[in-house]
Write a protein that holds these residues in place. Structure first.
Motif, PDB file in Angstrom:
ATOM      1  N   ARG A 142       0.833  -1.210   0.000  1.00 41.81           N
ATOM      2  CA  ARG A 142       0.000   0.000   0.000  1.00 41.81           C
ATOM      3  C   ARG A 142       0.869   1.262   0.000  1.00 41.81           C
ATOM      4  O   ARG A 142       0.528   2.264  -0.639  1.00 41.81           O
ATOM      5  CB  ARG A 142      -0.930   0.003   1.207  1.00 41.81           C
ATOM      6  CG  ARG A 142      -2.035  -1.040   1.196  1.00 41.81           C
ATOM      7  CD  ARG A 142      -2.974  -0.865   0.004  1.00 41.81           C
ATOM      8  NE  ARG A 142      -2.456  -1.503  -1.202  1.00 41.81           N
ATOM      9  CZ  ARG A 142      -2.810  -1.171  -2.434  1.00 41.81           C
ATOM     10  NH1 ARG A 142      -3.665  -0.175  -2.620  1.00 41.81           N
ATOM     11  NH2 ARG A 142      -2.305  -1.797  -3.470  1.00 41.81           N
ATOM     12  N   ILE A 146       0.689   3.998  -3.096  1.00 42.14           N
ATOM     13  CA  ILE A 146       0.183   5.356  -2.851  1.00 42.14           C
ATOM     14  C   ILE A 146       1.290   6.401  -2.911  1.00 42.14           C
ATOM     15  O   ILE A 146       1.109   7.488  -3.488  1.00 42.14           O
ATOM     16  CB  ILE A 146      -0.537   5.404  -1.493  1.00 42.14           C
ATOM     17  CG1 ILE A 146      -1.814   4.552  -1.559  1.00 42.14           C
ATOM     18  CG2 ILE A 146      -0.874   6.833  -1.084  1.00 42.14           C
ATOM     19  CD1 ILE A 146      -2.528   4.391  -0.237  1.00 42.14           C
ATOM     20  N   LYS A 256     -10.910   8.613  -1.841  1.00 39.93           N
ATOM     21  CA  LYS A 256     -10.743   7.465  -2.748  1.00 39.93           C
ATOM     22  C   LYS A 256      -9.423   6.736  -2.469  1.00 39.93           C
ATOM     23  O   LYS A 256      -9.371   5.504  -2.444  1.00 39.93           O
ATOM     24  CB  LYS A 256     -10.786   7.935  -4.193  1.00 39.93           C
ATOM     25  CG  LYS A 256     -10.689   6.810  -5.200  1.00 39.93           C
ATOM     26  CD  LYS A 256     -10.815   7.321  -6.627  1.00 39.93           C
ATOM     27  CE  LYS A 256     -10.719   6.182  -7.628  1.00 39.93           C
ATOM     28  NZ  LYS A 256     -10.821   6.683  -9.029  1.00 39.93           N
ATOM     29  N   THR A 257      -8.361   7.492  -2.235  1.00 36.08           N
ATOM     30  CA  THR A 257      -7.057   6.876  -1.972  1.00 36.08           C
ATOM     31  C   THR A 257      -7.053   6.143  -0.647  1.00 36.08           C
ATOM     32  O   THR A 257      -6.542   5.020  -0.539  1.00 36.08           O
ATOM     33  CB  THR A 257      -5.952   7.949  -1.981  1.00 36.08           C
ATOM     34  OG1 THR A 257      -5.998   8.662  -3.220  1.00 36.08           O
ATOM     35  CG2 THR A 257      -4.591   7.315  -1.812  1.00 36.08           C
ATOM     36  N   THR A 260      -8.593   2.637  -0.533  1.00 33.98           N
ATOM     37  CA  THR A 260      -7.815   1.468  -0.963  1.00 33.98           C
ATOM     38  C   THR A 260      -7.101   0.805   0.210  1.00 33.98           C
ATOM     39  O   THR A 260      -6.645  -0.335   0.093  1.00 33.98           O
ATOM     40  CB  THR A 260      -6.774   1.867  -2.026  1.00 33.98           C
ATOM     41  OG1 THR A 260      -5.839   2.790  -1.450  1.00 33.98           O
ATOM     42  CG2 THR A 260      -7.451   2.528  -3.222  1.00 33.98           C
ATOM     43  N   CYS A 261      -6.968   1.528   1.332  1.00 32.05           N
ATOM     44  CA  CYS A 261      -6.301   0.979   2.519  1.00 32.05           C
ATOM     45  C   CYS A 261      -7.284   0.486   3.572  1.00 32.05           C
ATOM     46  O   CYS A 261      -6.864  -0.132   4.559  1.00 32.05           O
ATOM     47  CB  CYS A 261      -5.408   2.042   3.161  1.00 32.05           C
ATOM     48  SG  CYS A 261      -4.165   2.732   2.076  1.00 32.05           S
ATOM     49  N   TYR A 312     -12.417  -8.219   2.755  1.00 29.56           N
ATOM     50  CA  TYR A 312     -11.889  -7.976   1.415  1.00 29.56           C
ATOM     51  C   TYR A 312     -12.955  -8.187   0.342  1.00 29.56           C
ATOM     52  O   TYR A 312     -12.964  -7.492  -0.680  1.00 29.56           O
ATOM     53  CB  TYR A 312     -10.682  -8.869   1.145  1.00 29.56           C
ATOM     54  CG  TYR A 312      -9.405  -8.293   1.680  1.00 29.56           C
ATOM     55  CD1 TYR A 312      -8.737  -7.285   0.995  1.00 29.56           C
ATOM     56  CD2 TYR A 312      -8.862  -8.732   2.880  1.00 29.56           C
ATOM     57  CE1 TYR A 312      -7.571  -6.731   1.493  1.00 29.56           C
ATOM     58  CE2 TYR A 312      -7.689  -8.183   3.381  1.00 29.56           C
ATOM     59  CZ  TYR A 312      -7.055  -7.184   2.682  1.00 29.56           C
ATOM     60  OH  TYR A 312      -5.899  -6.629   3.186  1.00 29.56           O
ATOM     61  N   SER A 315     -15.193  -4.913   0.561  1.00 31.33           N
ATOM     62  CA  SER A 315     -14.559  -3.619   0.310  1.00 31.33           C
ATOM     63  C   SER A 315     -13.770  -3.551  -0.991  1.00 31.33           C
ATOM     64  O   SER A 315     -13.454  -2.449  -1.455  1.00 31.33           O
ATOM     65  CB  SER A 315     -13.624  -3.271   1.475  1.00 31.33           C
ATOM     66  OG  SER A 315     -12.588  -4.235   1.589  1.00 31.33           O
ATOM     67  N   THR A 316     -13.442  -4.676  -1.586  1.00 28.05           N
ATOM     68  CA  THR A 316     -12.662  -4.675  -2.823  1.00 28.05           C
ATOM     69  C   THR A 316     -13.599  -4.846  -4.015  1.00 28.05           C
ATOM     70  O   THR A 316     -14.208  -5.902  -4.194  1.00 28.05           O
ATOM     71  CB  THR A 316     -11.614  -5.804  -2.813  1.00 28.05           C
ATOM     72  OG1 THR A 316     -10.817  -5.696  -1.623  1.00 28.05           O
ATOM     73  CG2 THR A 316     -10.714  -5.709  -4.031  1.00 28.05           C
ATOM     74  N   LYS A 317     -13.676  -3.813  -4.835  1.00 28.92           N
ATOM     75  CA  LYS A 317     -14.661  -3.798  -5.929  1.00 28.92           C
ATOM     76  C   LYS A 317     -14.408  -4.911  -6.939  1.00 28.92           C
ATOM     77  O   LYS A 317     -15.359  -5.556  -7.407  1.00 28.92           O
ATOM     78  CB  LYS A 317     -14.631  -2.439  -6.634  1.00 28.92           C
ATOM     79  CG  LYS A 317     -15.738  -2.246  -7.672  1.00 28.92           C
ATOM     80  CD  LYS A 317     -15.696  -0.849  -8.251  1.00 28.92           C
ATOM     81  CE  LYS A 317     -16.885  -0.626  -9.185  1.00 28.92           C
ATOM     82  NZ  LYS A 317     -16.907  -1.571 -10.322  1.00 28.92           N
TER      83      LYS A 317
END
Length: 332
Positions: A142, A146, A256-257, A260-261, A312, A315-317
């Motif tokens: 991560r 980032i 948005k960033t 991802t975490c 996961y 939350s993970t598209k």
């Protein structure tokens, strides 16, 4: 006071009480007797229901994660490879303890072979250390994604991933390897009764009629070395990540960033907070009953494997969309 299960738990070196009535005179036993959850024997059947449910969800969820990552090319990347490693370790950890625990609850099958007990001890602590190492690797992924997005693919290459995975496995395996070897050296001449539902390190060696200072101090050293370094590394990574996020120009970009975490942070909390809570109850909760610590010890090894694929998956598209397409396709 009863011991907690996790090899990275600094509270796991605290002693527990053993009834004098359980002592006897014999040489090294060929088997140990696991009591399950002393004090809650009448509720073993009822306790087995949530335990079995959590185990079933953990099996289904983690195998689903492995399957989805395998069939979806877009998930063939560093973060998802680490997620697969996490899923495998979660499957091993939960499978290592629950079948035997359920056999105690359902069939009163309390005996466990001495060698099998030491093997279970090694696997539990070894794979717990591996999980912690995987979380560090995911935090680094991560950080690179980032803070250095243009260099992500050149830093986290497939050879680098393989080396990282090998280092995580070797670290866990080598650091915990002395546990069973030291435990095998001690004479067990007082009792073979373990007031626990599985073979936790200190719960076993405390039965020895010998000076176990070496085992105790080595376990403490591993706890501080592994947990201390891993928590420090994760903290440093997320300090850098937060600095990068707050430097972004718009609120939407920051949100948005940071999103991802989110899943990784949730997994970290579910993994590290229970050991901290267990340590605090051992240190300050002197009136906490023994069965409470054993319940925490069991749920700690079951809850993260159950929650990780859910966290996961939700939350993970990419994972969520691929799973929906899979069921939609089967439905049509």
């Amino acid at each position: 006071m009863q011991e907690t299960p996790f090899c990275l738990r600094v509270g796991h070196l605290l002693p527990y009480s053993m009834s004098d009535s359980n002592t006897t005179d014999f040489t090294n036993p060929s088997t140990f007797i696991l009591l399950g959850i002393p004090g809650l024997e009448a509720a073993h059947i009822w306790i087995s229901i949530p335990f079995c449910t959590m185990y079933a969800i953990a099996l289904l969820g983690n195998f689903t994660i492995l399957f989805i990552v395998k069939i979806e090319p877009r998930l063939h990347g560093p973060m998802y490879y680490f997620l697969c490693m996490l899923a495998v370790t979660d499957l091993v950890l939960s499978t290592c303890i629950l079948p035997k625990t359920l056999s105690i609850f359902w069939f009163n099958s309390r005996e466990i072979n001495f060698s099998a007990c030491l093997t279970q001890m090694y696997v539990i602590h070894c794979f717990s250390a591996m999980v912690s190492g995987i979380l560090v690797a995911m935090a680094f992924d991560r950080y690179v994604a980032i803070c250095h997005p243009l260099r992500h693919s050149t830093i986290l290459t497939n050879p680098m991933m393989a080396k990282t995975g090998l280092a995580v496995v070797l670290r866990g395996g080598m650091l915990v390897l002395p546990y069973p070897f030291l435990a095998r050296r001690w004479p067990y001449c007082r009792t073979n009764i373990i007031p626990h539902s599985y073979c936790e390190h200190i719960a076993v060696v405390k039965l020895a009629c010998a000076d176990i200072t070496v085992s105790s101090y080595y376990g403490l050293s591993v706890a501080f070395l592994v947990m201390g370094l891993d928590v420090f590394s994760i903290t440093v990574s997320y300090i850098q990540i937060l600095r990068a996020i707050f430097s972004l120009p718009t609120k939407d970009a920051r949100h948005k960033t940071f999103g991802t975490c989110g899943s990784h942070l949730c997994v970290i909390l579910t993994f590290y907070i229970p050991p901290l809570f267990s340590f605090l109850t051992h240190r300050f909760g002197h009136n906490v009953p023994q069965y409470f610590h054993i319940l925490i010890a069991n749920t700690y090894l079951l809850v993260p494997p159950m929650l990780n694929p859910i966290i996961y998956g939700v939350s993970t598209k990419l994972i969520r969309d691929r799973l929906i397409r899979l069921f939609t396709h089967k439905g049509t």
